[in-house]
Design a protein around this motif. Structure first.
Motif, PDB file in Angstrom:
ATOM      1  N   SER A 189       0.835  -1.204   0.000  1.00 30.88           N
ATOM      2  CA  SER A 189       0.000   0.000   0.000  1.00 30.88           C
ATOM      3  C   SER A 189       0.867   1.250   0.000  1.00 30.88           C
ATOM      4  CB  SER A 189      -0.910   0.012   1.232  1.00 30.88           C
ATOM      5  OG  SER A 189      -1.768  -1.099   1.234  1.00 30.88           O
ATOM      6  N   THR A 190       0.398   2.303  -0.690  1.00 36.60           N
ATOM      7  CA  THR A 190       1.117   3.576  -0.710  1.00 36.60           C
ATOM      8  C   THR A 190       0.154   4.698  -1.079  1.00 36.60           C
ATOM      9  OG1 THR A 190       2.974   4.809  -1.651  1.00 36.60           O
ATOM     10  CG2 THR A 190       1.796   3.326  -3.133  1.00 36.60           C
ATOM     11  N   SER A 191       0.448   5.904  -0.613  1.00 36.57           N
ATOM     12  CA  SER A 191      -0.281   7.089  -1.051  1.00 36.57           C
ATOM     13  C   SER A 191       0.537   7.889  -2.062  1.00 36.57           C
ATOM     14  CB  SER A 191      -0.614   7.965   0.168  1.00 36.57           C
ATOM     15  OG  SER A 191       0.567   8.348   0.837  1.00 36.57           O
ATOM     16  N   GLU A 192       1.756   7.434  -2.332  1.00 35.67           N
ATOM     17  CA  GLU A 192       2.594   8.093  -3.332  1.00 35.67           C
ATOM     18  C   GLU A 192       2.094   7.763  -4.737  1.00 35.67           C
ATOM     19  OE1 GLU A 192       4.967  10.180  -2.546  1.00 35.67           O
ATOM     20  OE2 GLU A 192       4.696   9.852  -0.382  1.00 35.67           O
ATOM     21  N   ARG A 193       2.569   8.538  -5.732  1.00 32.42           N
ATOM     22  CA  ARG A 193       2.119   8.332  -7.107  1.00 32.42           C
ATOM     23  C   ARG A 193       3.205   7.746  -7.992  1.00 32.42           C
ATOM     24  NH1 ARG A 193      -0.216  13.614  -9.493  1.00 32.42           N
ATOM     25  NH2 ARG A 193      -0.337  12.198 -11.278  1.00 32.42           N
ATOM     26  N   LYS A 194       4.220   7.168  -7.383  1.00 30.60           N
ATOM     27  CA  LYS A 194       5.216   6.473  -8.175  1.00 30.60           C
ATOM     28  C   LYS A 194       5.910   5.431  -7.314  1.00 30.60           C
ATOM     29  CE  LYS A 194       9.197   9.582  -7.517  1.00 30.60           C
ATOM     30  NZ  LYS A 194      10.193  10.414  -8.225  1.00 30.60           N
ATOM     31  N   VAL A 195       6.482   4.437  -7.974  1.00 27.89           N
ATOM     32  CA  VAL A 195       7.227   3.385  -7.299  1.00 27.89           C
ATOM     33  C   VAL A 195       8.407   3.005  -8.178  1.00 27.89           C
ATOM     34  CG1 VAL A 195       5.753   1.580  -8.297  1.00 27.89           C
ATOM     35  CG2 VAL A 195       7.080   1.101  -6.244  1.00 27.89           C
ATOM     36  N   SER A 196       9.537   2.728  -7.553  1.00 23.49           N
ATOM     37  CA  SER A 196      10.757   2.414  -8.303  1.00 23.49           C
ATOM     38  C   SER A 196      11.267   1.044  -7.888  1.00 23.49           C
ATOM     39  CB  SER A 196      11.841   3.471  -8.047  1.00 23.49           C
ATOM     40  OG  SER A 196      11.436   4.741  -8.494  1.00 23.49           O
ATOM     41  N   TYR A 197      11.818   0.323  -8.873  1.00 25.58           N
ATOM     42  CA  TYR A 197      12.457  -0.968  -8.633  1.00 25.58           C
ATOM     43  C   TYR A 197      13.891  -0.883  -9.137  1.00 25.58           C
ATOM     44  CZ  TYR A 197       7.751  -2.766  -7.840  1.00 25.58           C
ATOM     45  OH  TYR A 197       6.478  -2.987  -7.352  1.00 25.58           O
ATOM     46  N   ARG A 198      14.830  -1.378  -8.327  1.00 22.74           N
ATOM     47  CA  ARG A 198      16.243  -1.306  -8.677  1.00 22.74           C
ATOM     48  C   ARG A 198      16.796  -2.711  -8.920  1.00 22.74           C
ATOM     49  NH1 ARG A 198      15.983   3.790 -10.083  1.00 22.74           N
ATOM     50  NH2 ARG A 198      15.356   5.161  -8.381  1.00 22.74           N
ATOM     51  N   ALA A 199      17.632  -2.812  -9.962  1.00 23.47           N
ATOM     52  CA  ALA A 199      18.366  -4.051 -10.262  1.00 23.47           C
ATOM     53  C   ALA A 199      17.424  -5.250 -10.358  1.00 23.47           C
ATOM     54  CB  ALA A 199      19.442  -4.290  -9.221  1.00 23.47           C
TER      55      ALA A 199
END
Length: 532
Positions: A229-239
């Motif tokens: 769950s998140t209220s942010e409007r972006k998500v990042s995945y690394r490697a």
């Protein structure tokens, strides 16, 4: 142990929420432990279905149906793991926490076994996100009352519910090899090269009614099993490792109504060249060729080896002498000068008791989320720059840096040499640290919110470790200083009663009242306001 709440059941049995022994049930002159004895329980509640709920001080909430227990924490959407009060209204369970009110949909929980939350925060008009233990009540009209750090609130659950089910749209997809960021076409099923395995998804859910209350749940298949769950409007995945993936996401409005279907985006990360079959065959033949070439020159190398060995021995002897000098210099950077002399003379440092010492802790709020969004090298560079300045502030004010742990920084005044102004020096250093962070936030795109806690009292100090030395301190004074930091709000300096008595003649302080500190009960706390 302390008892935080007492609940009387319909069969006249008494339930006790305790600090050290979890939930205890008293019936027929017998006491039984319900669940784990290790839980610190703030309150007990029985819902309309006849099930029990326990609000824990640090581990979320627990549902107990009389037989089985189920723990629900931040990982499943709870706004914070420190929970205080529990109230039910209109099929919803209202949970007051250290970070707003989390509202659990009981119908969905009992019918589908799933967890769905909505939240009441400062953005909804609450004066403070930090609530109080024991301050919750449902009146005869059905209104819910909660006590916060900045006053009391009344909430009417019968207000109109927003039934609009928001849809989710992808705004942008950014891929990166760690150096160059590139926008890609939003087209499901794309294949990316192995180097471009850092991916950021930016999404939105248009909603003109309380857009700040939109909540998202997402996951990347083959990477995450649970929905996040998140209220942010972006998500990042690394490697991201090579493989096939689906990025899935859906949204809920501020009243917890979720979209009917999720948005999915398929992608493929290609394997690197060195994992292909033809590359491995090429490496095998190259290895055989190298072995053959080495065998030709082996005899010549042996004849030159003795001369080279003599030269290496001479150089190594010189290096050892230089390393000895470097080691002594490095030891002076790790330990105070007086302790280095004692360590060189006796081979060890005796632990010492210090009667008057002031301990300082700093910690960054929401560090885990910030760290997940930054590349590792950027995160290390940020912390290095901040802690380097903290080191200068500590040295300039006559404090002793003790250690850093992740995003936490610890220092002390009054040791290894006693000092009458240990508390004043520590508060001055804390003010300079907060000022540095505030000035830096005004210039940098990365914003840090820092809490500082300070306590004064006796400690035991000594050197631990046989290979890597570390100067450390122990005692209740250290534990209370940590509690002062965790009880502070971002941007504030929270001090104990012990420290207040030592600095009140030079610094203006705002009394916060007796606030709960984990493992310590209620303690007098003060915020540093300004220099007199």
């Amino acid at each position: 142990g302390l008892v935080w709440d007492i609940f009387e059941d319909s069969d006249k049995s008494l339930w006790f929420a305790t600090e050290l022994f979890g939930v205890l049930k008293y019936k027929n002159d017998k006491v039984a432990t319900i669940g784990s004895e290790k839980n610190d329980v703030n309150s007990i509640f029985k819902d309309s279905k006849g099930s029990y709920w326990f609000a824990l001080n640090g581990n979320g909430i627990v549902h107990y149906d009389g037989t089985d227990f189920r723990n629900i924490s931040k990982e499943e959407g709870l706004s914070d793991d420190i929970c205080y009060g529990l109230l039910e209204s209109r099929g919803k369970l209202f949970i007051s926490t250290l970070r707003g009110i989390s509202v659990l949909d009981l119908n969905e929980f009992y019918n589908a076994g799933s967890v769905s939350f909505k939240y009441l925060m400062k953005s909804d008009g609450i004066p403070s996100n930090e609530f109080n233990g024991g301050a919750y009540f449902k009146d005869s009209k059905g209104s819910l009352w909660f006590g916060t750090q900045r006053g009391v609130i009344e909430y009417d659950p019968s207000k109109q519910v927003n039934k609009y089910k928001p849809n989710v749209f992808l705004d942008r997809i950014i891929i990166s090899d760690g150096k160059i960021d590139s926008l890609v076409e939003i087209r499901s099923g794309q294949k990316f090269e192995s180097d471009f395995n850092n991916i950021t998804f930016e999404f939105c859910s248009p909603n003109f009614f309380n857009p700040q209350g939109i909540l998202y749940k997402f996951r990347l298949t083959n990477i995450e099993e649970r929905w996040i769950s998140t209220s942010e409007r972006k998500v990042s995945y690394r490697a991201i490792p090579p493989g096939d993936y689906q990025f899935e996401i859906y949204a809920a409005n501020s009243d917890g109504n979720w979209s009917d279907k999720k948005l999915s985006f398929a992608l493929i990360i290609a394997p690197p060249i060195y994992e292909t079959w033809w590359f491995r065959i090429l490496i095998l033949f190259s290895f055989i060729g190298v072995i053959y070439a080495l065998s030709i020159f082996n005899n010549r190398r042996i004849s030159l080896r003795n001369l080279e060995l003599k030269r290496v021995v001479d150089e190594r002897t010189k290096e050892l002498l230089e390393e000895k000098d470097k080691s002594e210099a490095l030891l002076l950077n790790i330990l105070p000068n007086a302790l280095v002399k004692e360590l060189k003379a006796t081979g060890k440092v005796q632990p010492r008791y210090f009667e008057n010492v002031t301990i300082l802790f700093t910690d960054f709020e929401d560090f885990t989320n910030t760290a997940s969004l930054l590349p590792a090298d950027s995160l290390v560079e940020e912390l290095n720059e901040i802690f380097k300045t903290f080191d200068e502030i500590v040295e300039n004010n006559g404090l002793e840096k003790l250690k850093t742990s992740g995003d936490s920084y610890m220092a002390a005044a009054g040791l290894p040499q006693p000092c009458n102004e240990h508390a004043l020096k520590t508060v001055r250093a804390a003010i300079q640290m907060q000022k540095f962070i505030n000035d830096r936030n005004g210039k940098s795109s990365i914003k840090w919110a820092m809490r500082i806690g300070i306590n004064s009292g006796p400690v035991i100090a000594g050197v631990v470790g046989n290979i890597r030395f570390n100067y450390d301190v122990w005692g209740d004074t250290v534990n209370i200083a940590r509690r002062m930091e965790s009880s502070a709000e971002s941007g504030d300096i929270n001090i104990s009663e012990n420290t207040y008595k030592l600095v009140k003649h030079e610094f203006k302080c705002n009394y916060r009242g007796k606030l709960f500190a984990k493992g310590k009960g209620k303690m007098d706390m003060y915020y540093i306001a300004e220099v007199i």
